[in-house]
Scaffold this motif. Structure first.
Motif, mmCIF file in Angstrom:
data_model
loop_
_atom_site.group_PDB
_atom_site.id
_atom_site.type_symbol
_atom_site.label_atom_id
_atom_site.label_comp_id
_atom_site.label_asym_id
_atom_site.label_seq_id
_atom_site.Cartn_x
_atom_site.Cartn_y
_atom_site.Cartn_z
ATOM 1 N N ASP A 260 50.323 -21.971 48.449
ATOM 2 C CA ASP A 260 49.993 -20.833 47.592
ATOM 3 C C ASP A 260 50.622 -20.942 46.202
ATOM 4 O O ASP A 260 50.547 -19.995 45.412
ATOM 5 C CB ASP A 260 50.441 -19.532 48.262
ATOM 6 C CG ASP A 260 49.703 -19.284 49.564
ATOM 7 O OD1 ASP A 260 48.496 -19.585 49.628
ATOM 8 O OD2 ASP A 260 50.336 -18.806 50.522
ATOM 9 N N GLN B 140 48.268 -20.255 43.205
ATOM 10 C CA GLN B 140 47.986 -18.825 43.057
ATOM 11 C C GLN B 140 49.176 -18.110 42.409
ATOM 12 O O GLN B 140 48.998 -17.254 41.539
ATOM 13 C CB GLN B 140 47.671 -18.229 44.425
ATOM 14 C CG GLN B 140 47.323 -16.769 44.410
ATOM 15 C CD GLN B 140 47.072 -16.231 45.817
ATOM 16 O OE1 GLN B 140 47.158 -16.935 46.810
ATOM 17 N NE2 GLN B 140 46.789 -14.945 45.887
ATOM 18 N N ALA B 141 50.379 -18.465 42.803
ATOM 19 C CA ALA B 141 51.586 -17.868 42.225
ATOM 20 C C ALA B 141 51.688 -18.198 40.733
ATOM 21 O O ALA B 141 51.968 -17.319 39.912
ATOM 22 C CB ALA B 141 52.823 -18.348 42.971
ATOM 23 N N SER C 252 59.416 -17.661 43.157
ATOM 24 C CA SER C 252 58.387 -17.296 44.122
ATOM 25 C C SER C 252 58.801 -17.744 45.520
ATOM 26 O O SER C 252 59.272 -18.856 45.716
ATOM 27 C CB SER C 252 57.057 -17.959 43.751
ATOM 28 O OG SER C 252 56.117 -17.764 44.786
ATOM 29 N N ASP D 216 56.512 -17.826 47.831
ATOM 30 C CA ASP D 216 55.234 -18.229 48.416
ATOM 31 C C ASP D 216 55.345 -19.590 49.088
ATOM 32 O O ASP D 216 56.215 -20.406 48.753
ATOM 33 C CB ASP D 216 54.151 -18.289 47.334
ATOM 34 C CG ASP D 216 53.668 -16.915 46.932
ATOM 35 O OD1 ASP D 216 53.035 -16.250 47.763
ATOM 36 O OD2 ASP D 216 53.919 -16.514 45.773
ATOM 37 N N GLU D 217 54.440 -19.843 50.005
ATOM 38 C CA GLU D 217 54.357 -21.142 50.673
ATOM 39 C C GLU D 217 53.809 -22.174 49.689
ATOM 40 O O GLU D 217 53.101 -21.812 48.731
ATOM 41 C CB GLU D 217 53.451 -21.053 51.902
ATOM 42 C CG GLU D 217 53.980 -20.148 52.991
ATOM 43 C CD GLU D 217 55.311 -20.609 53.558
ATOM 44 O OE1 GLU D 217 55.524 -21.828 53.669
ATOM 45 O OE2 GLU D 217 56.144 -19.735 53.889
ATOM 46 N N ALA E 180 56.738 -12.665 45.669
ATOM 47 C CA ALA E 180 55.660 -13.461 46.277
ATOM 48 C C ALA E 180 54.321 -12.800 45.967
ATOM 49 O O ALA E 180 54.259 -11.582 45.757
ATOM 50 C CB ALA E 180 55.859 -13.572 47.787
ATOM 51 N N THR E 181 53.272 -13.590 45.954
ATOM 52 C CA THR E 181 51.944 -13.054 45.656
ATOM 53 C C THR E 181 51.472 -12.089 46.730
ATOM 54 O O THR E 181 50.708 -11.174 46.441
ATOM 55 C CB THR E 181 50.902 -14.181 45.498
ATOM 56 O OG1 THR E 181 50.897 -14.976 46.683
ATOM 57 C CG2 THR E 181 51.193 -15.044 44.290
ATOM 58 N N TRP E 182 51.907 -12.265 47.968
ATOM 59 C CA TRP E 182 51.490 -11.389 49.062
ATOM 60 C C TRP E 182 52.262 -10.078 49.088
ATOM 61 O O TRP E 182 51.964 -9.188 49.882
ATOM 62 C CB TRP E 182 51.626 -12.097 50.413
ATOM 63 C CG TRP E 182 52.938 -12.798 50.610
ATOM 64 C CD1 TRP E 182 53.196 -14.127 50.425
ATOM 65 C CD2 TRP E 182 54.180 -12.205 51.015
ATOM 66 N NE1 TRP E 182 54.516 -14.395 50.683
ATOM 67 C CE2 TRP E 182 55.145 -13.242 51.051
ATOM 68 C CE3 TRP E 182 54.587 -10.923 51.352
ATOM 69 C CZ2 TRP E 182 56.473 -13.002 51.411
ATOM 70 C CZ3 TRP E 182 55.908 -10.689 51.695
ATOM 71 C CH2 TRP E 182 56.832 -11.740 51.731
#
Length: 159
Positions: A86, A89-90, A80, A82-83, A49-51
């Protein structure tokens, strides 16, 4: 001379993969299809994930592994966590890192069911890598920051 240099740079950039064009949604059924479609190859599935800072840090190493062993039958698939908001962004991160396609965005109706379907021992923690042999059998899981020397050794054994 400048023109020649420009043409050489442009040509080399065109030959280098730019990363995936999109993130396809992935649920339990799609995950099983991805693994099944990779039979005959050694498959490494990367959940990230990006976070997740360690996820971002290990991505260039995964890309290098994929490039080093692609011709010998190695395949990297990224998923990913990610939500949906997001996802852009991913995708941009994957493109910047020149991560090869295919790339997916986890879209499970039930996260616990999805996680258990991937690996009953997995808590869902990131980063997570799952290594499959050429028959599609999961042979190793790496949850948390992976030891890349061990990972590469395991990949080479399976090739």
């Amino acid at each position: 001379m400048r023109r020649l240099l420009f043409l050489l740079l442009f040509a080399s950039a065109a030959l280098w993969p730019a990363g995936p064009a999109r993130l396809d949604p992935l649920d339990e059924a799609t995950y099983r299809q991805v693994v099944a479609s990779s039979k005959g190859k050694v498959l490494l599935v990367n959940f990230w994930a990006t976070w997740c800072a360690p996820c971002r840090e290990e991505m260039p190493l995964l890309v290098k592994l994929e490039a080093a062993y692609r011709e010998r039958g190695f395949r990297l698939v990224t998923i990913s966590a990610d939500e949906p908001e997001d996802a852009r962004q991913a995708l941009e991160f994957l493109q910047k890192m020149k991560v090869p396609a295919p790339a997916y965005l986890k879209r499970a109706a039930n996260d616990d069911k999805f996680i258990t379907a991937v690996d009953a021992q997995w808590s869902g923690a990131l980063p997570a890598l799952f290594l499959y042999d050429k028959t599609g059998r999961k042979v190793r899981s790496f949850v948390g920051e992976a030891d890349f020397k061990v990972l590469e050794s395991e990949i080479r054994k399976l090739l």
